[in-house]
Write a protein that holds these residues in place. Structure first.
Motif, PDB file in Angstrom:
ATOM      1  N   VAL A 171       9.266   4.672  -6.495  1.00 36.92           N
ATOM      2  CA  VAL A 171       8.090   5.128  -6.104  1.00 36.92           C
ATOM      3  C   VAL A 171       7.956   3.809  -4.182  1.00 36.92           C
ATOM      4  CG1 VAL A 171       6.273   5.494  -5.861  1.00 36.92           C
ATOM      5  CG2 VAL A 171       7.476   6.246  -7.965  1.00 36.92           C
ATOM      6  N   THR A 172       8.431   4.031  -3.179  1.00 30.76           N
ATOM      7  CA  THR A 172       8.260   3.270  -2.213  1.00 30.76           C
ATOM      8  C   THR A 172       6.844   3.432  -2.118  1.00 30.76           C
ATOM      9  OG1 THR A 172      10.929   3.343  -2.128  1.00 30.76           O
ATOM     10  CG2 THR A 172       8.965   2.211   0.057  1.00 30.76           C
ATOM     11  N   CYS A 173       6.192   2.233  -1.185  1.00 32.39           N
ATOM     12  CA  CYS A 173       4.207   2.402  -1.561  1.00 32.39           C
ATOM     13  C   CYS A 173       4.586   2.096   0.419  1.00 32.39           C
ATOM     14  CB  CYS A 173       3.579   2.040  -2.593  1.00 32.39           C
ATOM     15  SG  CYS A 173       1.931   2.145  -1.790  1.00 32.39           S
ATOM     16  N   VAL A 174       3.885   2.311   1.029  1.00 29.98           N
ATOM     17  CA  VAL A 174       3.602   1.588   2.195  1.00 29.98           C
ATOM     18  C   VAL A 174       2.038   1.158   2.264  1.00 29.98           C
ATOM     19  CG1 VAL A 174       3.740   1.825   5.013  1.00 29.98           C
ATOM     20  CG2 VAL A 174       5.678   3.388   3.005  1.00 29.98           C
ATOM     21  N   ILE A 175       1.982   0.343   2.197  1.00 33.49           N
ATOM     22  CA  ILE A 175       0.536  -0.077   2.864  1.00 33.49           C
ATOM     23  C   ILE A 175       0.276  -1.209   4.357  1.00 33.49           C
ATOM     24  CG2 ILE A 175      -1.052  -1.985   1.730  1.00 33.49           C
ATOM     25  CD1 ILE A 175       1.085  -2.311  -0.932  1.00 33.49           C
ATOM     26  N   GLY A 176      -0.527   0.179   4.513  1.00 29.26           N
ATOM     27  CA  GLY A 176      -1.137  -0.647   5.946  1.00 29.26           C
ATOM     28  C   GLY A 176      -2.171  -1.524   5.671  1.00 29.26           C
ATOM     29  N   ASP A 177      -2.520  -3.396   6.607  1.00 22.56           N
ATOM     30  CA  ASP A 177      -3.129  -4.402   6.491  1.00 22.56           C
ATOM     31  C   ASP A 177      -4.252  -3.321   6.417  1.00 22.56           C
ATOM     32  OD1 ASP A 177      -1.928  -3.461   9.185  1.00 22.56           O
ATOM     33  OD2 ASP A 177      -1.705  -5.769   9.840  1.00 22.56           O
ATOM     34  N   GLY A 178      -4.417  -2.913   7.405  1.00 22.16           N
ATOM     35  CA  GLY A 178      -6.155  -2.365   6.759  1.00 22.16           C
ATOM     36  C   GLY A 178      -6.185  -1.659   5.606  1.00 22.16           C
ATOM     37  N   GLU A 179      -5.311  -1.490   4.684  1.00 18.77           N
ATOM     38  CA  GLU A 179      -6.074  -0.813   3.268  1.00 18.77           C
ATOM     39  C   GLU A 179      -5.960  -1.927   2.419  1.00 18.77           C
ATOM     40  OE1 GLU A 179      -4.515   2.969   0.257  1.00 18.77           O
ATOM     41  OE2 GLU A 179      -3.168   2.439   1.776  1.00 18.77           O
ATOM     42  N   ALA A 180      -4.697  -2.557   2.770  1.00 21.20           N
ATOM     43  CA  ALA A 180      -4.766  -4.293   2.103  1.00 21.20           C
ATOM     44  C   ALA A 180      -6.720  -5.013   2.375  1.00 21.20           C
ATOM     45  CB  ALA A 180      -3.301  -5.246   2.975  1.00 21.20           C
ATOM     46  N   GLU A 181      -6.993  -4.763   2.698  1.00 29.13           N
ATOM     47  CA  GLU A 181      -7.520  -5.535   2.962  1.00 29.13           C
ATOM     48  C   GLU A 181      -9.199  -4.564   2.003  1.00 29.13           C
ATOM     49  OE1 GLU A 181      -8.324  -6.868   7.649  1.00 29.13           O
ATOM     50  OE2 GLU A 181     -10.122  -5.537   7.036  1.00 29.13           O
ATOM     51  N   THR A 182      -8.854  -3.142   1.892  1.00 21.27           N
ATOM     52  CA  THR A 182      -9.908  -2.719   0.387  1.00 21.27           C
ATOM     53  C   THR A 182      -9.827  -3.287  -1.104  1.00 21.27           C
ATOM     54  OG1 THR A 182      -8.313  -1.256  -0.318  1.00 21.27           O
ATOM     55  CG2 THR A 182      -9.532  -0.564   2.084  1.00 21.27           C
ATOM     56  N   GLY A 183     -11.176  -3.217  -1.294  1.00 18.55           N
ATOM     57  CA  GLY A 183     -11.611  -3.699  -3.377  1.00 18.55           C
ATOM     58  C   GLY A 183     -10.605  -2.587  -4.005  1.00 18.55           C
ATOM     59  N   PRO A 184     -10.441  -1.206  -3.965  1.00 19.52           N
ATOM     60  CA  PRO A 184      -9.550  -0.637  -4.732  1.00 19.52           C
ATOM     61  C   PRO A 184      -7.906  -0.983  -4.755  1.00 19.52           C
ATOM     62  CG  PRO A 184     -11.011   0.346  -3.140  1.00 19.52           C
ATOM     63  CD  PRO A 184     -11.432  -0.423  -2.637  1.00 19.52           C
ATOM     64  N   LEU A 185      -7.407  -1.212  -3.386  1.00 17.42           N
ATOM     65  CA  LEU A 185      -5.962  -1.682  -3.323  1.00 17.42           C
ATOM     66  C   LEU A 185      -6.225  -2.882  -3.664  1.00 17.42           C
ATOM     67  CD1 LEU A 185      -3.441  -2.938  -1.549  1.00 17.42           C
ATOM     68  CD2 LEU A 185      -3.283  -1.184  -2.264  1.00 17.42           C
ATOM     69  N   ALA A 186      -6.624  -4.583  -3.774  1.00 21.46           N
ATOM     70  CA  ALA A 186      -6.408  -5.500  -4.418  1.00 21.46           C
ATOM     71  C   ALA A 186      -6.545  -5.388  -5.585  1.00 21.46           C
ATOM     72  CB  ALA A 186      -7.824  -6.123  -3.261  1.00 21.46           C
ATOM     73  N   ALA A 187      -7.399  -4.426  -6.437  1.00 21.74           N
ATOM     74  CA  ALA A 187      -7.360  -4.695  -7.761  1.00 21.74           C
ATOM     75  C   ALA A 187      -5.480  -4.128  -7.577  1.00 21.74           C
ATOM     76  CB  ALA A 187      -8.117  -3.327  -8.611  1.00 21.74           C
ATOM     77  N   SER A 188      -5.732  -2.496  -7.220  1.00 22.18           N
ATOM     78  CA  SER A 188      -4.294  -2.020  -8.183  1.00 22.18           C
ATOM     79  C   SER A 188      -2.346  -2.862  -8.096  1.00 22.18           C
ATOM     80  CB  SER A 188      -3.949  -0.830  -6.994  1.00 22.18           C
ATOM     81  OG  SER A 188      -3.492  -1.362  -5.972  1.00 22.18           O
ATOM     82  N   TRP A 189      -3.082  -4.865  -7.303  1.00 25.73           N
ATOM     83  CA  TRP A 189      -1.809  -5.157  -7.086  1.00 25.73           C
ATOM     84  C   TRP A 189      -1.159  -6.055  -8.741  1.00 25.73           C
ATOM     85  CZ3 TRP A 189       1.834  -5.604  -2.978  1.00 25.73           C
ATOM     86  CH2 TRP A 189       0.893  -5.623  -2.219  1.00 25.73           C
ATOM     87  N   HIS A 190      -2.642  -5.229  -9.270  1.00 28.50           N
ATOM     88  CA  HIS A 190      -1.915  -6.320 -11.046  1.00 28.50           C
ATOM     89  C   HIS A 190      -1.637  -4.615 -11.778  1.00 28.50           C
ATOM     90  CE1 HIS A 190      -4.638  -9.937 -10.545  1.00 28.50           C
ATOM     91  NE2 HIS A 190      -5.197  -8.955  -9.929  1.00 28.50           N
ATOM     92  N   SER A 191      -1.363  -3.550 -11.116  1.00 31.00           N
ATOM     93  CA  SER A 191      -1.055  -2.504 -12.088  1.00 31.00           C
ATOM     94  C   SER A 191       0.290  -3.235 -12.076  1.00 31.00           C
ATOM     95  CB  SER A 191      -0.277  -1.521 -11.240  1.00 31.00           C
ATOM     96  OG  SER A 191      -1.707  -0.511 -10.809  1.00 31.00           O
ATOM     97  N   ASN A 192       1.176  -4.640 -11.470  1.00 28.12           N
ATOM     98  CA  ASN A 192       2.780  -4.289 -12.178  1.00 28.12           C
ATOM     99  C   ASN A 192       2.744  -4.682 -13.654  1.00 28.12           C
ATOM    100  OD1 ASN A 192       1.535  -6.747 -11.686  1.00 28.12           O
ATOM    101  ND2 ASN A 192       2.969  -6.703  -9.959  1.00 28.12           N
TER     102      ASN A 192
END
Length: 794
Positions: A171-192
């Motif tokens: 699963v390749t996931c393109v993350i825009g740098d605007g989206e990277a500023e959101t709280g949900p995205l920040a937490a989801s990095w821990h999914s690994n």
């Protein structure tokens, strides 16, 4: 020589690079064409205003970067035979994903009228952001998509949800740098820390830093590279950098990064699957830096555009009315040399498609993006195995969610080999009495473990992280790729995902209208630790309003259930877990609750959705009752039955009907919701002119809103939660909100014609009981014995 080139994966032959660049240019041309053109798709004539759409909508800025990722994903899929799915976080870059689906042929297979030729290209262009056409975002209508990019923050959690229990999937996931500023995205990095290299697939994040949001620079793009690397390594990733604005150089760097990343992923999986490695790996992430609006107009009216925020949406806005802008648009489009990319009939030339995979390997055709095609029936054991015996109503007590936990444990065990069921929640599985599932599966965990830990399992399928956003994203990605699951949450805090469930409901509503989208398993919520049993945690943990929020949404998708006891919860859960294309909200308590119905009675009652409990009332057959006591929810049901008992004792001549509502949508007219009652059915149940005292689990005005068109609405009086929360005793919570049995009896006396004068003494007794209650709890700290020891006497 070619073999040595393949061994040196950083090297592309000139022929390979030329083919990749041709595909990328074609995708860029098609992306820009969708934003601007409604005619002359191949530029066979000079551009004229009539060829331009009257309203220019769409997002150009992110599209070249998305096209680059799609182009290079094609190469690795074809070269390595990878099964892949892409999550396009900047989903407003819909032109790019549509362009690539059209190029690879999956779009024309899905929509034959948009053929892969000149006529189809014109339809592709015209329909984009056009009345009667398709949205500007990646949406359910887009082949290959499971992620609608209209709201940012959820791409990475969706990607991990898709990878869970999909061991061969990338699963390749393109993350825009605007989206990277959101709280949900920040937490989801821990999914690994939850991804199992043995049983799960892999997620390859591509952090696309083009520098700007709609009007401002982005935080991560302005970090020094060393600082960004520290951040990503802290999240558990190994960054690979690709940067530049020279297409040939970027193609070579991107190919090298993709090969390095996939080699690394393959090594991680080999080490875990054959070597037994248990150390948490450091997964690769690609950091892609390219200009915003790359290859578009460098300047417009003397102002810089490419590489700035001005490229975000439509770089040239006045094309129909400004000849200079029209000429600049034509120069821009011709810069891609479309005559080299498409033949005279508008078909992509062979070299453009040289790296495009075949069949279901194409990103627009992968069955993982149409999960209903892969969905299997969930093996649910007969409910008789889990039901509690009920010889007579109210004689025994059980914790409903603990009983449900046995059912979920059985499902978890039955899916142990096929691995297509997950339970997610924010650190509350045991708190919500569902811990029986640990007998069948532990909690997914790849990070450090200590000897004091319990139930952690590298291969577990119970998912707990204290981020409701991440839980929701995991489950959505899991369901949309063809699996089953349930989200257990404290009732007050499920509000955190209000906007996420909005998007999922919209996705399901749209998908239902697309015949090529196969139905997926429903998104099921179990909301427990609810408002009436959060007396110990207090006001901060008391909010039943998620139900109001959900019932505002598309009626063909949403369902809300309030089972009053353990067996009705089993029946409702069985139905929800088997259902398709719904969002089911189940509100049920975890504290000991009276058992009112046997399993067979519960099934019948849940099938009706609302019905009379004849054993609880005092009405005479053949005539209407004097008053209706209605209830929805476990605590309101107990208070209504206690009130009915008081009325039987103090006013034995009063004809009382007790109605319990399990399916809240039953209160709506059938024209407004598929589960709604016809007026004749509603009137027969609630009467048209008798007082109805309705004890409801949540905010009382919701019941009024659902029933406002009914003939008897003027006689409807609803009690529920009024934001009178605190840390207190369980019964004081209902007293403070006027939902208690004594207040309900007083309401009956006040609202039944002619009863007020005759029953003044009874009313006074009820008021005195409330006064005694206040004094008692302040002295003893517990509820009065007549409350704490109450039981239904029949």
């Amino acid at each position: 020589m070619r073999k040595s080139k393949r061994q040196d994966r950083s090297a592309l032959t000139d022929e390979e690079l030329t083919a990749l660049d041709a595909h990328w240019r074609a995708a860029n041309y098609l992306s820009a064409g969708q934003i601007y053109l409604m005619g002359n798709p191949l530029l066979k004539q000079p551009l004229e205003p009539k060829h331009i759409k009257p309203r220019l909508l769409g997002h150009w800025g992110t599209s070249p970067g998305l096209n680059l990722v799609h182009t290079h994903m094609n190469r690795v899929i074809r070269q390595r035979g990878v099964s892949a799915l892409c999550i396009w976080g900047p989903g407003h870059g819909g032109p790019a994903v549509l362009a690539n689906a059209w190029l690879e042929g999956s779009y024309s297979e899905t929509y034959p009228d948009v053929s892969r030729d000149e006529a189809g290209m014109e339809r592709l262009f015209r329909q984009f952001s056009f009345p009667g056409g398709v949205p500007s975002h990646v949406a359910p209508e887009t082949p290959g998509s499971i992620h609608e990019g209209g709201e940012l923050g959820y791409a990475l959690s969706h990607a991990y949800g898709a990878a869970l229990d999909n061991p061969e999937l990338l699963v390749t996931c393109v993350i825009g740098d605007g989206e990277a500023e959101t709280g949900p995205l920040a937490a989801s990095w821990h999914s690994n820390k939850f991804l199992d290299p043995v049983h799960d697939g892999a997620v390859l994040p591509v952090l696309h830093l083009n520098g700007y949001k709609i009007a401002n620079p982005t935080v991560l793009a302005r970090l020094p590279e060393a600082e960004l690397d520290e951040l990503l390594r802290g999240y558990g990733h190994e960054p690979l950098h690709v940067a530049g604005d020279d297409p040939r150089q970027v193609h070579r760097a991107m190919a090298a990064a993709m090969d390095t990343a996939l080699d690394h992923i393959a090594q991680i999986q080999r080490d875990a699957r054959t070597g037994g490695t248990t150390v948490r790996p450091r997964w690769p992430v690609i950091v892609l830096r390219t200009p915003k609006g790359w290859t578009g107009p460098a300047e417009v009216d003397g102002l810089p555009v490419e590489g700035t925020w001005r490229a975000h949406q439509v770089p040239l806005a006045g094309v129909r009315d400004n000849p200079a802008h029209l000429a600049q648009l034509e120069d821009w489009l011709r810069s891609y040399r479309p005559e080299e990319l498409f033949d005279e009939h508008g078909r992509p030339r062979p070299h453009v498609l040289a790296w495009v995979p075949e069949g279901g390997r194409r990103l627009g055709a992968t069955p993982h993006a149409n999960g209903g095609l892969l969905l299997r029936e969930l093996p649910i054991a007969p409910l008789e195995r889990f039901a509690v015996p009920v010889d007579k109503p109210g004689a025994t007590l059980h914790e409903p969610t603990r009983v449900l936990g046995d059912l979920l444990a059985s499902v978890m065990a039955a899916t142990a080999d096929r691995r297509d069921f997950r339970l997610v929640g924010p650190d509350e599985t045991a708190s919500n009495r569902l811990q029986a599932v640990y007998e069948a599966s532990g909690k997914a965990w790849q990070a450090q473990t200590l000897h004091t830990d319990e139930h952690l399992d590298r291969h577990g399928r119970v998912m707990e992280i204290l981020s409701e956003h991440t839980c929701q994203g995991w489950l959505e990605g899991y369901l949309l790729t063809g699996r089953h699951g349930l989200f257990s949450c404290y009732e007050a805090f499920v509000h955190i995902v209000d906007s996420m469930v909005n998007q999922h409901i919209k996705w399901l509503k749209t998908s239902r209208s697309l015949p090529w989208r196969a139905p997926v398993a429903s998104l099921n919520y179990l909301l427990t630790s609810h408002v009436w049993r959060q007396d110990h945690n207090g006001f901060s943990h008391q909010d039943p309003g998620f139900v109001d929020h959900v019932l505002n949404k598309s009626p063909e998708v949403v369902r809300v259930y309030l089972p009053p006891d353990a067996n009705t919860l089993l029946s409702v859960a069985d139905h929800a877990l088997r259902s398709r294309d719904y969002v089911n909200v189940i509100v049920a308590g975890k504290q000991p609750c009276f058992d009112w119905l046997s399993l067979e009675e519960a099934r019948l009652h849940c099938a009706r959705g609302a019905g009379v409990w004849e054993w609880a009332g005092t009405e005479d057959a053949g005539r209407e009752p004097d008053v209706v006591l209605a209830c929805a929810g476990d605590v309101p049901t107990q208070e209504v039955l206690a009130a009915a008992g008081l009325l039987r004792s103090h006013l034995p001549g009063l004809a009382v009907r007790v109605v319990n509502v399990v399916d809240l949508a039953r209160l709506l007219p059938h024209e407004e919701h598929p589960h709604g009652m016809a007026d004749s059915e509603y009137d027969a149940l609630f009467t048209t002119d008798k007082p109805v005292i309705f004890a409801y689990h949540g905010y009382p005005w919701l019941i009024h809103r659902l029933a406002y068109r009914r003939a008897g609405h003027a006689h409807l009086h609803v009690r529920g939660y009024k934001e009178m929360g605190t840390t207190t005793t369980p019964f004081d919570m209902v007293v403070r909100n006027d939902l208690d049995r004594y207040r309900l009896v007083m309401d009956v006396i006040d609202r039944t014609p002619g009863l007020g004068v005759r029953a003044v003494g009874v009313r006074q007794t009820m008021a005195d009981a409330r006064t005694r209650h206040h004094a008692w709890i302040r002295e003893h700290g517990t509820d009065m014995p007549e409350i704490a020891d109450w039981a239904w006497d029949g």
